[in-house]
Design a protein around this motif. Structure first.
Motif, PDB file in Angstrom:
ATOM      1  N   UNK A  49      25.136  43.680  34.740  1.00  0.00           N
ATOM      2  CA  UNK A  49      26.112  42.587  34.677  1.00  0.00           C
ATOM      3  C   UNK A  49      26.285  41.923  36.034  1.00  0.00           C
ATOM      4  N   UNK A  50      26.416  40.586  36.006  1.00  0.00           N
ATOM      5  CA  UNK A  50      26.861  39.856  37.191  1.00  0.00           C
ATOM      6  C   UNK A  50      28.378  39.754  37.141  1.00  0.00           C
ATOM      7  N   UNK A  51      28.947  38.961  38.036  1.00  0.00           N
ATOM      8  CA  UNK A  51      30.412  38.896  38.108  1.00  0.00           C
ATOM      9  C   UNK A  51      31.015  37.707  37.352  1.00  0.00           C
ATOM     10  N   UNK A  53      31.059  35.195  33.594  1.00  0.00           N
ATOM     11  CA  UNK A  53      31.343  35.536  32.201  1.00  0.00           C
ATOM     12  C   UNK A  53      30.127  36.065  31.449  1.00  0.00           C
ATOM     13  N   UNK A  54      28.929  35.732  31.935  1.00  0.00           N
ATOM     14  CA  UNK A  54      27.749  36.352  31.345  1.00  0.00           C
ATOM     15  C   UNK A  54      27.835  37.864  31.578  1.00  0.00           C
ATOM     16  N   UNK A  55      28.218  38.251  32.774  1.00  0.00           N
ATOM     17  CA  UNK A  55      28.433  39.663  33.078  1.00  0.00           C
ATOM     18  C   UNK A  55      29.555  40.238  32.221  1.00  0.00           C
ATOM     19  N   UNK A  56      30.594  39.419  31.968  1.00  0.00           N
ATOM     20  CA  UNK A  56      31.701  39.848  31.105  1.00  0.00           C
ATOM     21  C   UNK A  56      31.205  40.188  29.706  1.00  0.00           C
ATOM     22  N   UNK A  57      30.325  39.344  29.191  1.00  0.00           N
ATOM     23  CA  UNK A  57      29.705  39.662  27.893  1.00  0.00           C
ATOM     24  C   UNK A  57      29.008  41.016  27.986  1.00  0.00           C
ATOM     25  N   UNK A  74      25.363  48.654  35.283  1.00  0.00           N
ATOM     26  CA  UNK A  74      25.149  48.325  36.691  1.00  0.00           C
ATOM     27  C   UNK A  74      25.843  47.001  36.984  1.00  0.00           C
ATOM     28  N   UNK A  75      26.886  47.035  37.814  1.00  0.00           N
ATOM     29  CA  UNK A  75      27.524  45.781  38.233  1.00  0.00           C
ATOM     30  C   UNK A  75      26.828  45.309  39.501  1.00  0.00           C
ATOM     31  N   UNK A  76      26.207  44.127  39.431  1.00  0.00           N
ATOM     32  CA  UNK A  76      25.487  43.613  40.592  1.00  0.00           C
ATOM     33  C   UNK A  76      26.390  42.597  41.292  1.00  0.00           C
ATOM     34  N   UNK A  77      26.940  42.993  42.433  1.00  0.00           N
ATOM     35  CA  UNK A  77      27.866  42.130  43.165  1.00  0.00           C
ATOM     36  C   UNK A  77      29.179  42.859  43.392  1.00  0.00           C
ATOM     37  N   UNK A  78      30.107  42.105  43.947  1.00  0.00           N
ATOM     38  CA  UNK A  78      31.383  42.690  44.359  1.00  0.00           C
ATOM     39  C   UNK A  78      32.397  42.651  43.211  1.00  0.00           C
ATOM     40  N   UNK A  79      32.982  43.781  42.928  1.00  0.00           N
ATOM     41  CA  UNK A  79      33.990  43.883  41.861  1.00  0.00           C
ATOM     42  C   UNK A  79      35.095  42.823  42.008  1.00  0.00           C
ATOM     43  N   UNK A  80      35.466  42.536  43.256  1.00  0.00           N
ATOM     44  CA  UNK A  80      36.547  41.568  43.519  1.00  0.00           C
ATOM     45  C   UNK A  80      36.174  40.158  43.068  1.00  0.00           C
ATOM     46  N   UNK A  81      34.894  39.921  42.812  1.00  0.00           N
ATOM     47  CA  UNK A  81      34.457  38.579  42.408  1.00  0.00           C
ATOM     48  C   UNK A  81      34.502  38.359  40.902  1.00  0.00           C
ATOM     49  N   UNK A  82      34.912  39.367  40.163  1.00  0.00           N
ATOM     50  CA  UNK A  82      35.058  39.187  38.714  1.00  0.00           C
ATOM     51  C   UNK A  82      36.333  38.367  38.521  1.00  0.00           C
ATOM     52  N   UNK A  83      36.183  37.076  38.242  1.00  0.00           N
ATOM     53  CA  UNK A  83      37.349  36.192  38.334  1.00  0.00           C
ATOM     54  C   UNK A  83      38.031  35.915  37.012  1.00  0.00           C
ATOM     55  N   UNK A  91      36.230  44.585  32.127  1.00  0.00           N
ATOM     56  CA  UNK A  91      35.820  45.472  33.223  1.00  0.00           C
ATOM     57  C   UNK A  91      36.797  46.642  33.362  1.00  0.00           C
ATOM     58  N   UNK A  92      38.089  46.338  33.316  1.00  0.00           N
ATOM     59  CA  UNK A  92      39.108  47.391  33.431  1.00  0.00           C
ATOM     60  C   UNK A  92      38.986  48.393  32.283  1.00  0.00           C
TER      61      UNK A  92
END
Ligand SMILES: NC(=O)C1=CN([C@@H]2O[C@H](COP(=O)(O)OP(=O)(O)OC[C@H]3O[C@@H](n4cnc5c(N)ncnc54)[C@H](O)[C@@H]3O)[C@@H](O)[C@H]2O)[C@@H](O)CC1
Ligand SMILES: [K+]
Length: 480
Positions: A49-51, A53-57, A74-83, A91-92
């Motif tokens: 997943x990216x950060x 909404x595609x990652x959200x899916x 696998x989350x690719x990128x910073x968790x804080x960037x999930x906006x 994610x939670x």
């Protein structure tokens, strides 16, 4: 389907109360279902997943698949960037689960060393429709890593192969794309998953259509539309005034051409008055009006123009010779009804109510919404233009497809709201919209302005109040 349509429908779906949470859940569930149908259960699955909404899916896919498979996210990128709220929510949830393994990958060097052997399926939810330019690190390394396993593991992309349309993209076996196949998606295999958009989206006019139609076209005066309104007679001056007033909120310039005597009763600095000699329009005026039309982007003809024989002749002669997009309303419609052939080859919108529709076409639109829409579509096809049939539900067709509008209320039976509508449709034509969209959005805005007036005043209001609410309706649309 074009991405432009999907943009409009997304906004309209929100207006219907369909939340981003629902769409994301359905999207993720659709991908998970497709994977289980194709490859079975009891598998070892990696979800990247990216950060966005595609990652959200992807988070949703991981949860759905975790029920009967062994899943690592696998989350690719910073968790804080999930906006977005909905992606963060999912994610939670995922973080609270014990049976989904989670690894956060921020470092490209670490991604390069990753060993994915043993995974049966890799789900690619790194980048979707929000991709701008070539994939950047660390996403790029993740794409390269996934591609190392092409042919060894099944690779399924969410919405589109991450990186697309750039050449640096995931080599997916297929993508699961949502609700509609988009014309812009080419060169990869697609499976469509429906995500809960209702059929209304094909027909119901909403803020999405309006937002699209109202985009500003330029920075300079005159670039955002010039409209000519032709109307008024010895009997009426209010109707063309209302049409012009409403239009003046949408376009840069409104020219109002009317006979000089009623024109004397109008003083409004927002309009450019063009008084015409005489008590009524007559064929003598055709030449003068045609040269005025030259300076405009669109024309409204008919409000308050009256039914004098010479005037009806004027209307038909003008239409025959005018090359601009036109709206024909009220008495203008009656003039046209006597010889529909004047419409041949023209770009136009007719705005009849049921009675005027009967006069034009010798048939009354009756029955259910679908039945009425069928008649309107048929007649629009016959005359080769757009018809906007006014009613509790307005029905609009260009002869191929049809739309309906349900903004508006009983208070709008008051005289003059039809003139406001004609002005709005004309203004939207002048802004360069195709006639079907101009007519649909005109009906929507007119009804919305009426609903806003009703909220303030109840059901007893006048058409001028509706016209004056147009800027508020536009503001609401643009902020929606
Ligand atoms: N109604 C909708 O819009 C729906 C959207 N859905 C999903 O939402 C996706 C679109 O979501 P978003 O708009 O959040 O966009 P994406 O998830 O495609 O990507 C946006 C994120 O990626 C980053 N990014 C953009 N270009 C990049 C690049 N070249 N390299 C590295 N990072 C880059 C951006 O900074 C942003 O954080 C769709 O593809 C679909 O999967 C679904 O949930 C279904 C409904
Ligand atoms: K993707």
């Amino acid at each position: 389907m074009r991405i432009e349509d999907v943009y409009i429908w997304d906004i309209n779906a929100k207006w219907l109360g369909i939340t981003p949470y629902q769409l994301m859940e359905n999207a993720g569930a659709g991908v998970a279902r497709t994977i289980e149908e194709k490859f079975g259960k009891g598998l070892k699955i990696a979800v990247f997943s990216g950060t966005g909404n595609n990652g959200g899916d992807g988070f949703v896919v991981a949860r759905h698949l975790s029920f009967e498979n062994e899943v690592t996210l696998f989350l690719v990128g910073d968790e804080a960037k999930i906006r977005s709220e909905e992606a963060r929510h999912n994610w939670e949830i995922l973080k609270g689960l014990d049976f989904v393994k989670i690894k956060v990958l921020k470092d490209s060097a670490y991604i390069k060393e990753l060993d994915l052997s043993g995974y049966d399926v890799i789900v690619d939810a790194l980048l979707g429709a929000g991709t701008k330019g070539e994939p950047r690190e660390p996403i790029r390394s993740a794409i390269d890593k996934i591609n190392e396993y092409a042919g060894r593991a099944k690779i399924v992309s969410v919405d589109l192969p991450s990186g697309y349309p750039s050449a640096v993209r995931v080599k997916a076996d297929f993508a699961v794309t949502f609700q509609w196949d988009k014309e812009e998606y080419k060169g990869f295999e697609r499976i469509i998953a429906k995500i809960g958009y209702p059929k209304e989206l094909y027909h119901l006019v909403g803020p999405g259509d309006a937002k699209f139609a109202l985009r500003k076209k330029g920075e300079h005066k005159g670039q955002n539309g010039k409209l000519l309104v032709i109307g008024g007679s010895e009997d009426y001056y209010g109707a063309p005034y209302l049409a012009s007033k409403a239009a003046s909120y949408l376009v840069d310039l409104v020219y109002l051409a009317m006979p000089s005597e009623p024109a004397e009763r109008i003083s409004d600095p927002d309009l450019i008055l063009r008084p015409i000699e005489g008590r009524n329009f007559s064929p003598d005026h055709v030449h003068e009006l045609l040269s005025m039309a030259e300076k405009a982007d669109a024309v409204v003809i008919g409000p308050g123009i009256g039914l004098a024989e010479e005037t009806k002749e004027f209307v038909r002669e003008f239409i025959k010779r005018c090359e601009k997009p036109m709206v024909m309303d009220a008495d203008g419609l009656k003039a046209v009804a006597e010889d529909l052939s004047v419409l041949d080859g023209k770009t136009f919108v007719l705005t009849p109510h049921a009675g005027e529709f009967g006069i034009l076409f010798d048939v009354k639109p009756e029955g259910s919404l679908m039945e009425k829409a069928k008649v309107v579509t048929e007649k629009a096809g016959e005359v080769g233009g757009v018809i906007l049939l006014k009613g509790a539900y307005d029905i609009i067709s260009d002869g191929r497809t049809w739309k309906y509008n349900r903004t508006g209320n009983r208070g709008m039976t008051t005289g003059g709201t039809g003139d406001v509508l004609a002005g709005l449709v004309g203004a939207l034509l002048a802004l360069g919209n195709e006639p079907l969209r101009a007519a649909s959005v005109g009906a929507f805005l007119n009804g919305l302005a009426g609903d806003m007036v009703k909220e303030e005043l109840g059901e007893n209001f006048t058409a001028l109040e509706v016209a004056k609410k147009v800027p508020h309706a536009v503001k609401w649309v643009m902020e929606f």
